[in-house]
Design a protein around this motif. Sequence first.
Motif, PDB file in Angstrom:
ATOM      1  N   ILE B  19       0.863  -1.148   0.167  1.00 15.35           N
ATOM      2  CA  ILE B  19       0.116  -0.131   0.057  1.00 15.35           C
ATOM      3  C   ILE B  19       0.844   1.454   0.152  1.00 15.35           C
ATOM      4  CG2 ILE B  19      -1.577   1.390   1.544  1.00 15.35           C
ATOM      5  CD1 ILE B  19      -2.906  -1.471   2.338  1.00 15.35           C
ATOM      6  N   ALA B  20       1.966   1.179   0.910  1.00 12.91           N
ATOM      7  CA  ALA B  20       2.933   2.418   0.854  1.00 12.91           C
ATOM      8  C   ALA B  20       3.284   2.980  -0.427  1.00 12.91           C
ATOM      9  CB  ALA B  20       3.753   2.391   1.910  1.00 12.91           C
ATOM     10  N   SER B  21       3.691   1.709  -1.157  1.00 12.70           N
ATOM     11  CA  SER B  21       4.685   2.069  -2.399  1.00 12.70           C
ATOM     12  C   SER B  21       3.671   2.203  -3.590  1.00 12.70           C
ATOM     13  CB  SER B  21       5.634   1.219  -2.474  1.00 12.70           C
ATOM     14  OG  SER B  21       5.053  -0.269  -2.465  1.00 12.70           O
ATOM     15  N   GLU B  22       2.575   1.443  -3.663  1.00  8.68           N
ATOM     16  CA  GLU B  22       1.660   1.503  -4.760  1.00  8.68           C
ATOM     17  C   GLU B  22       0.405   2.297  -4.735  1.00  8.68           C
ATOM     18  OE1 GLU B  22       1.450  -2.646  -6.229  1.00  8.68           O
ATOM     19  OE2 GLU B  22       3.307  -3.292  -5.114  1.00  8.68           O
ATOM     20  N   LEU B  23      -0.034   2.588  -3.530  1.00  4.44           N
ATOM     21  CA  LEU B  23      -1.731   2.990  -3.572  1.00  4.44           C
ATOM     22  C   LEU B  23      -1.704   4.360  -4.388  1.00  4.44           C
ATOM     23  CD1 LEU B  23      -4.353   2.561  -2.723  1.00  4.44           C
ATOM     24  CD2 LEU B  23      -3.824   3.662  -0.582  1.00  4.44           C
ATOM     25  N   LYS B  24      -0.889   5.334  -4.048  1.00  4.97           N
ATOM     26  CA  LYS B  24      -1.166   6.451  -4.770  1.00  4.97           C
ATOM     27  C   LYS B  24      -1.212   6.439  -6.446  1.00  4.97           C
ATOM     28  CE  LYS B  24       0.260  11.449  -4.362  1.00  4.97           C
ATOM     29  NZ  LYS B  24       1.304  12.439  -3.630  1.00  4.97           N
ATOM     30  N   ASP B  25      -0.083   5.535  -6.851  1.00  8.02           N
ATOM     31  CA  ASP B  25      -0.096   5.521  -8.323  1.00  8.02           C
ATOM     32  C   ASP B  25      -1.442   5.143  -8.730  1.00  8.02           C
ATOM     33  OD1 ASP B  25       2.099   7.015  -8.327  1.00  8.02           O
ATOM     34  OD2 ASP B  25       3.206   5.193  -8.931  1.00  8.02           O
ATOM     35  N   ALA B  26      -1.941   4.049  -8.113  1.00 10.62           N
ATOM     36  CA  ALA B  26      -3.002   3.351  -8.498  1.00 10.62           C
ATOM     37  C   ALA B  26      -4.339   4.149  -8.659  1.00 10.62           C
ATOM     38  CB  ALA B  26      -3.030   1.875  -7.491  1.00 10.62           C
ATOM     39  N   VAL B  27      -4.296   5.208  -7.502  1.00 14.34           N
ATOM     40  CA  VAL B  27      -5.446   5.946  -7.512  1.00 14.34           C
ATOM     41  C   VAL B  27      -5.250   7.187  -8.407  1.00 14.34           C
ATOM     42  CG1 VAL B  27      -6.633   7.595  -5.860  1.00 14.34           C
ATOM     43  CG2 VAL B  27      -6.157   5.117  -4.875  1.00 14.34           C
ATOM     44  N   SER B  28      -4.297   7.626  -8.373  1.00 11.23           N
ATOM     45  CA  SER B  28      -4.168   9.145  -8.724  1.00 11.23           C
ATOM     46  C   SER B  28      -4.090   8.972 -10.638  1.00 11.23           C
ATOM     47  CB  SER B  28      -2.762   9.837  -8.599  1.00 11.23           C
ATOM     48  OG  SER B  28      -1.640   9.277  -8.889  1.00 11.23           O
ATOM     49  N   GLN B  29      -3.785   7.745 -11.065  1.00 10.81           N
ATOM     50  CA  GLN B  29      -4.036   7.402 -12.439  1.00 10.81           C
ATOM     51  C   GLN B  29      -5.210   7.922 -12.862  1.00 10.81           C
ATOM     52  OE1 GLN B  29      -4.166   3.523 -13.986  1.00 10.81           O
ATOM     53  NE2 GLN B  29      -4.374   2.741 -11.877  1.00 10.81           N
ATOM     54  N   PHE B  30      -6.373   8.025 -12.099  1.00 10.72           N
ATOM     55  CA  PHE B  30      -7.463   8.411 -12.574  1.00 10.72           C
ATOM     56  C   PHE B  30      -7.775   9.876 -12.340  1.00 10.72           C
ATOM     57  CE2 PHE B  30      -7.617   3.584 -11.501  1.00 10.72           C
ATOM     58  CZ  PHE B  30      -7.967   3.458 -12.872  1.00 10.72           C
ATOM     59  N   GLY B  31      -7.101  10.484 -11.526  1.00 11.10           N
ATOM     60  CA  GLY B  31      -7.394  11.925 -10.901  1.00 11.10           C
ATOM     61  C   GLY B  31      -7.077  12.193  -9.750  1.00 11.10           C
ATOM     62  N   ASN B  32      -7.344  13.353  -9.271  1.00  5.25           N
ATOM     63  CA  ASN B  32      -6.789  13.862  -7.982  1.00  5.25           C
ATOM     64  C   ASN B  32      -7.990  13.996  -6.827  1.00  5.25           C
ATOM     65  OD1 ASN B  32      -4.090  13.851  -8.402  1.00  5.25           O
ATOM     66  ND2 ASN B  32      -4.492  15.893  -9.588  1.00  5.25           N
ATOM     67  N   LYS B  33      -9.218  13.983  -7.253  1.00  8.91           N
ATOM     68  CA  LYS B  33     -10.370  14.100  -6.198  1.00  8.91           C
ATOM     69  C   LYS B  33     -11.043  12.517  -6.081  1.00  8.91           C
ATOM     70  CE  LYS B  33     -12.496  17.977  -6.525  1.00  8.91           C
ATOM     71  NZ  LYS B  33     -13.361  19.176  -7.057  1.00  8.91           N
ATOM     72  N   VAL B  34     -10.434  12.233  -4.742  1.00 10.38           N
ATOM     73  CA  VAL B  34     -10.798  10.957  -4.349  1.00 10.38           C
ATOM     74  C   VAL B  34     -11.982  10.747  -3.207  1.00 10.38           C
ATOM     75  CG1 VAL B  34      -9.689   8.747  -3.276  1.00 10.38           C
ATOM     76  CG2 VAL B  34      -8.458  10.510  -4.400  1.00 10.38           C
ATOM     77  N   LEU B  35     -12.858   9.979  -3.423  1.00 11.44           N
ATOM     78  CA  LEU B  35     -13.673   9.758  -2.445  1.00 11.44           C
ATOM     79  C   LEU B  35     -13.250   8.169  -1.738  1.00 11.44           C
ATOM     80  CD1 LEU B  35     -16.456  10.320  -0.915  1.00 11.44           C
ATOM     81  CD2 LEU B  35     -17.635   8.608  -2.294  1.00 11.44           C
ATOM     82  N   LEU B  36     -13.003   8.535  -0.340  1.00 12.78           N
ATOM     83  CA  LEU B  36     -12.635   7.387   0.528  1.00 12.78           C
ATOM     84  C   LEU B  36     -13.879   6.876   1.143  1.00 12.78           C
ATOM     85  CD1 LEU B  36     -10.453   5.519   1.933  1.00 12.78           C
ATOM     86  CD2 LEU B  36     -10.166   7.599   3.423  1.00 12.78           C
ATOM     87  N   THR B  37     -13.966   5.805   0.863  1.00 19.18           N
ATOM     88  CA  THR B  37     -15.681   5.021   1.549  1.00 19.18           C
ATOM     89  C   THR B  37     -14.953   3.922   2.467  1.00 19.18           C
ATOM     90  OG1 THR B  37     -15.754   3.410  -0.539  1.00 19.18           O
ATOM     91  CG2 THR B  37     -16.966   5.380  -0.622  1.00 19.18           C
ATOM     92  N   TYR B  38     -15.700   3.803   3.720  1.00 25.37           N
ATOM     93  CA  TYR B  38     -15.249   2.725   4.622  1.00 25.37           C
ATOM     94  C   TYR B  38     -16.514   2.702   5.617  1.00 25.37           C
ATOM     95  CZ  TYR B  38     -14.129   6.695   7.515  1.00 25.37           C
ATOM     96  OH  TYR B  38     -13.688   8.177   8.017  1.00 25.37           O
ATOM     97  N   GLY B  39     -16.371   1.469   6.351  1.00 20.73           N
ATOM     98  CA  GLY B  39     -17.722   1.238   7.066  1.00 20.73           C
ATOM     99  C   GLY B  39     -17.500   1.802   8.396  1.00 20.73           C
ATOM    100  N   GLY B  40     -17.383   1.087   9.480  1.00 24.10           N
ATOM    101  CA  GLY B  40     -17.309   1.451  11.067  1.00 24.10           C
ATOM    102  C   GLY B  40     -15.789   2.060  11.361  1.00 24.10           C
ATOM    103  N   GLY B  41     -15.595   1.871  12.599  1.00 24.92           N
ATOM    104  CA  GLY B  41     -14.520   2.488  13.085  1.00 24.92           C
ATOM    105  C   GLY B  41     -13.204   1.328  13.043  1.00 24.92           C
ATOM    106  N   SER B  42     -13.317   0.244  12.381  1.00 23.55           N
ATOM    107  CA  SER B  42     -12.496  -0.590  12.406  1.00 23.55           C
ATOM    108  C   SER B  42     -11.181  -0.502  11.841  1.00 23.55           C
ATOM    109  CB  SER B  42     -13.060  -2.066  12.112  1.00 23.55           C
ATOM    110  OG  SER B  42     -13.124  -2.166  10.771  1.00 23.55           O
ATOM    111  N   ILE B  43     -11.179   0.291  10.643  1.00 25.98           N
ATOM    112  CA  ILE B  43     -10.038   0.371   9.903  1.00 25.98           C
ATOM    113  C   ILE B  43      -9.306   1.826  10.487  1.00 25.98           C
ATOM    114  CG2 ILE B  43     -10.728  -0.221   7.737  1.00 25.98           C
ATOM    115  CD1 ILE B  43     -10.766   2.939   6.874  1.00 25.98           C
ATOM    116  N   LYS B  44      -9.785   2.549  11.389  1.00 31.08           N
ATOM    117  CA  LYS B  44      -9.238   3.348  12.216  1.00 31.08           C
ATOM    118  C   LYS B  44      -8.449   2.912  13.323  1.00 31.08           C
ATOM    119  CE  LYS B  44     -11.738   7.450  10.960  1.00 31.08           C
ATOM    120  NZ  LYS B  44     -12.811   8.632  11.253  1.00 31.08           N
TER     121      LYS B  44
END
Lengths: 390, 390
Positions: B19-44
Amino acid sequence: MENFAFHNTTDIRFGKERIASELKDAVSQFGNKVLLTYGGGSIKKSGLYDQVLKALDGLEVFELSGIAPNPKIDSVRAGQKLVQDNDIDVILAVGGGSVIDASKVIASAKFYDQDPWELVLDSKKRFAIDQLPIVDILTLAATGTEMNTGSVISNPETKQKLGTGGPHTPAVSFLDPTLTFSVSKWQTAAGSIDIFSHLTEQYFDQKGYENDVRNGLIEGIMRAVIKWAPVALREPDNYDARANLMWASTMALNGLPRTGNVNTWTAHPIEHELSAYYDITHGVGLGIITPHWMEFAYSNETQPLFASFGRNVWNLTGDDKTVAKAAIEKTREWLGSLEVPTTLPGVDINTEDDFEAMAASAVKINSLDQKAFVKMTTADVVNLLKAAMK
Amino acid sequence: MENFAFHNTTDIRFGKERIASELKDAVSQFGNKVLLTYGGGSIKKSGLYDQVLKALDGLEVFELSGIAPNPKIDSVRAGQKLVQDNDIDVILAVGGGSVIDASKVIASAKFYDQDPWELVLDSKKRFAIDQLPIVDILTLAATGTEMNTGSVISNPETKQKLGTGGPHTPAVSFLDPTLTFSVSKWQTAAGSIDIFSHLTEQYFDQKGYENDVRNGLIEGIMRAVIKWAPVALREPDNYDARANLMWASTMALNGLPRTGNVNTWTAHPIEHELSAYYDITHGVGLGIITPHWMEFAYSNETQPLFASFGRNVWNLTGDDKTVAKAAIEKTREWLGSLEVPTTLPGVDINTEDDFEAMAASAVKINSLDQKAFVKMTTADVVNLLKAAMK
């Protein structure tokens, strides 16, 4: 399980009676200038050539014919000239692995100004340039090229037969099993062995012990090939036999069986030397090599994987050692039942004179002495080839 | 074998520490405005939320949280407003099937001006409009949504839980097995049963008898789930167990196991009624239904497929009838070993009052009385549910 990436965008159109209704759209989505590539006259004799031209009515079609088995760099050179001179938009490859393999390198060569053999010698050059989209109509179940990025190209002048990768898989692959009804017994057997060998090369991997999803996939495809290859030999028009072999061919080398692998192959680089020196049929060569390789590779250390192979592919029962050894014997028997030669003299290789040079080349090209599932020295390869003399 | 098409362009990134090395490129290839979706607090709590935000540093990130299991249309409505108001370029879904399912419909809803429940009611509307690209980070091995076009969305007001398809699979899926180490026993069992059920739904198909490549693939994935689910329950941090379950989840519903199928499902539509009425855990509901469905579906006619299931999945030997019946018993035992309820009262369904209405709805939605592998009338479904009371 090892990290892996999998990304394969080929659009598969599997089944009969799709070409008339789907081919034109599949090709023309990429443009109107089409290079039609094919081999000898078999697609003209079968009527496929006429069917394809009819389907493409309205597009501008150029042709490159005469692509031979173990495709030669000269065909790629001729294709490069055609795609550059006519500013081709898309290649339609109609044939077996050789036609599609050559077409992939031609697709890259459009964007390269020098001799395309350099693209084969150094695949990195292909990743630095563009590649034309390829649509293919497969007429032989064997190499799996219809859903991967690889090609194997031969250079008779330098006696080299080398694998090369590119940035893209075919864009669209039409897989019509009825197009393989006319495939000879010889080519049916050779193609089936090629499929089976792709599976053994990927199954017997240093990282193959704990990836059960991958293992199960490979074992399932192996069972399908073992079951249906003899049926296709007996009943060339058996649709289910041809369909299972065709889908097995594609699934065996589309990236899924190698997920999480180190992915070092052994039988293929050895066979490539045989083909390069003697121009024998690739699959037949693999069938000659494989049982000897299995005997070489079997040991206490590799026994668990050979035992899984025995249980899940050959439905054998018993302790690991018994099952593992019986599985190798079953493999030998199955290969022997496919009505093709199982020794080197059977394909007219009657001298051991070139073994040392071939073995050294195979070891060097695939680093068999450093990276193989079971490491092989030049002497090991020579011994294997000698064992295959009888 | 039936004709089929297969075209799945999801870019799979499987494994740890990507994730640290690949996520940004994977997301930003489609643009800079990102909607981050998730569920409850477990990922926090797990630190994943912080890790993701750090990786996305420099991009403009909006958030939609609180997407619940059996995701509700209200979350989709909230997401629709966010993607439209902020002209979002790409959705990053972090979570299990529910988060990714809801995100897919939100991705379509950006291009739809009315209530997105209409998109769920009529998937054709989604194919007529665009869809935002989705990148996902999967945190639960279960639904397979990470490599397919489907979603299941619930509408509590209308007591409906409906499947919906769209034009695109996720663009990039990060599958990191370590993210599932913290998944509870309950969810691990439910997820494993969901995977297994996807496989049985596709394996037991009218056209499943002669497609051995497909069958072998499914049988292999089944064996992996059967082997590794109990290990993951005993040892939640066992990487190979989590990795096999995660890759099984993806492979079980990415289009390959359905190649050549009629593809009519039975257990899922029945379970969807249970979830819609009682909001029970989907996988647990499937585990309750599956053995009863197998007993219903077994007959002389379907015996060959149950016998293959017994031989190739459960390694049973004997005649077809013995093996087929033993396979159903083995399946029941395995489900019973996973430490989740195996009866409807076990999930607090203590009345038969709604069975008629649920059965009628299940039959109607999936045409179970006309198209199922073994056809089921409303009365058949009621009988199955009654049998599941004990």
